[in-house]
Design an enzyme around this catalytic site. Structure first.
Site, PDB file in Angstrom:
ATOM      1  N   LYS A 130     -40.982   9.576  23.602  1.00 23.18           N
ATOM      2  CA  LYS A 130     -40.461  10.742  22.890  1.00 23.18           C
ATOM      3  C   LYS A 130     -38.931  10.705  22.761  1.00 23.18           C
ATOM      4  O   LYS A 130     -38.262   9.906  23.426  1.00 23.18           O
ATOM      5  CB  LYS A 130     -40.918  12.010  23.613  1.00 23.18           C
ATOM      6  N   PHE A 187     -46.783  27.017  21.986  1.00 21.36           N
ATOM      7  CA  PHE A 187     -45.727  26.004  22.077  1.00 21.36           C
ATOM      8  C   PHE A 187     -45.662  25.084  20.854  1.00 21.36           C
ATOM      9  O   PHE A 187     -44.803  24.200  20.792  1.00 21.36           O
ATOM     10  CB  PHE A 187     -45.897  25.156  23.344  1.00 21.36           C
ATOM     11  N   ARG A 208     -52.259   6.920  31.356  1.00 19.49           N
ATOM     12  CA  ARG A 208     -52.086   8.298  31.823  1.00 19.49           C
ATOM     13  C   ARG A 208     -51.620   8.320  33.285  1.00 19.49           C
ATOM     14  O   ARG A 208     -50.807   9.151  33.676  1.00 19.49           O
ATOM     15  CB  ARG A 208     -53.364   9.099  31.609  1.00 19.49           C
ATOM     16  N   THR A 232     -48.053  16.076  33.254  1.00 21.43           N
ATOM     17  CA  THR A 232     -47.309  16.588  32.095  1.00 21.43           C
ATOM     18  C   THR A 232     -45.985  17.209  32.513  1.00 21.43           C
ATOM     19  O   THR A 232     -44.961  17.007  31.874  1.00 21.43           O
ATOM     20  CB  THR A 232     -48.168  17.622  31.339  1.00 21.43           C
ATOM     21  N   ARG A 288     -42.846   9.953  33.919  1.00 25.20           N
ATOM     22  CA  ARG A 288     -42.304  11.306  33.786  1.00 25.20           C
ATOM     23  C   ARG A 288     -41.453  11.707  34.986  1.00 25.20           C
ATOM     24  O   ARG A 288     -40.433  12.371  34.821  1.00 25.20           O
ATOM     25  CB  ARG A 288     -43.433  12.295  33.539  1.00 25.20           C
ATOM     26  N   ASN A 316     -40.828  15.683  28.066  1.00 27.73           N
ATOM     27  CA  ASN A 316     -41.498  14.963  29.148  1.00 27.73           C
ATOM     28  C   ASN A 316     -41.689  13.467  28.881  1.00 27.73           C
ATOM     29  O   ASN A 316     -42.593  12.843  29.407  1.00 27.73           O
ATOM     30  CB  ASN A 316     -42.817  15.645  29.515  1.00 27.73           C
ATOM     31  N   HIS A 338     -46.014  10.445  25.435  1.00 28.30           N
ATOM     32  CA  HIS A 338     -47.327  10.965  25.052  1.00 28.30           C
ATOM     33  C   HIS A 338     -48.312   9.828  25.219  1.00 28.30           C
ATOM     34  O   HIS A 338     -47.984   8.668  24.961  1.00 28.30           O
ATOM     35  CB  HIS A 338     -47.325  11.416  23.584  1.00 28.30           C
TER      36      HIS A 338
END
Length: 142
Positions: free
Chosen positions: A11, A59, A87, A93, A104, A114, A117
């Site tokens: 991100k 959100f 993951r 998250t 993260r 964060n 994705h």
């Protein structure tokens, strides 16, 4: 063990921190191969369409705004149990709840910014990969 493909997005917050290489190193050292990649700056339309599953959530607007705030690095990853492995590497998250050593925990600032994705299931992985890499064969193991 099943060879799978999953979509990963680094991100805007993590791209701005110049940690793409560090994140790629984690993928590769954990048996995930980058099989397609591109850097782009998402439009509001692209981000809104990609995250349309969250359209009714409070959100959604902030998510679209954040995902269009800077460039992102998008990659398809392949490997044994790639979805679960990615993951696990990403962590929770909320980076405050993420285990030490996860992407993260190490690179994210907040639950909103964060860092990454990742697809959450084989069905979403196929849809997400097709969204960013149209025409790419998304059947694992071919």
């Amino acid at each position: 063990m099943a060879i799978e493909r999953t979509l990963s997005i680094i991100k805007p917050d993590a791209v701005a921190k110049n940690v793409i290489g560090k994140i790629y190193s984690r993928f590769e050292s954990n048996g995930l191969k980058v099989i397609a990649a591109r850097m782009t700056w998402l439009s509001e339309q692209e981000a809104g369409q990609f995250y349309s599953v969250h359209k009714e959530r409070p959100f959604f607007k902030d998510l679209v705004s954040f995902m269009t705030s800077g460039p992102v690095m998008i990659q398809a990853l392949e490997g044994e149990n790639a979805i679960a492995k990615n993951r696990e590497l990403m962590g929770a998250t909320d980076p405050k709840k993420a285990d030490a050593g996860t992407i993260r925990a190490d690179f994210a600032e907040s639950i909103d910014a964060n860092a990454v994705h990742g697809s959450d299931a084989p069905e979403t992985a196929a849809v997400e990969i097709a969204f960013f890499f149209p025409g790419m064969n998304t059947y694992a193991g071919r």
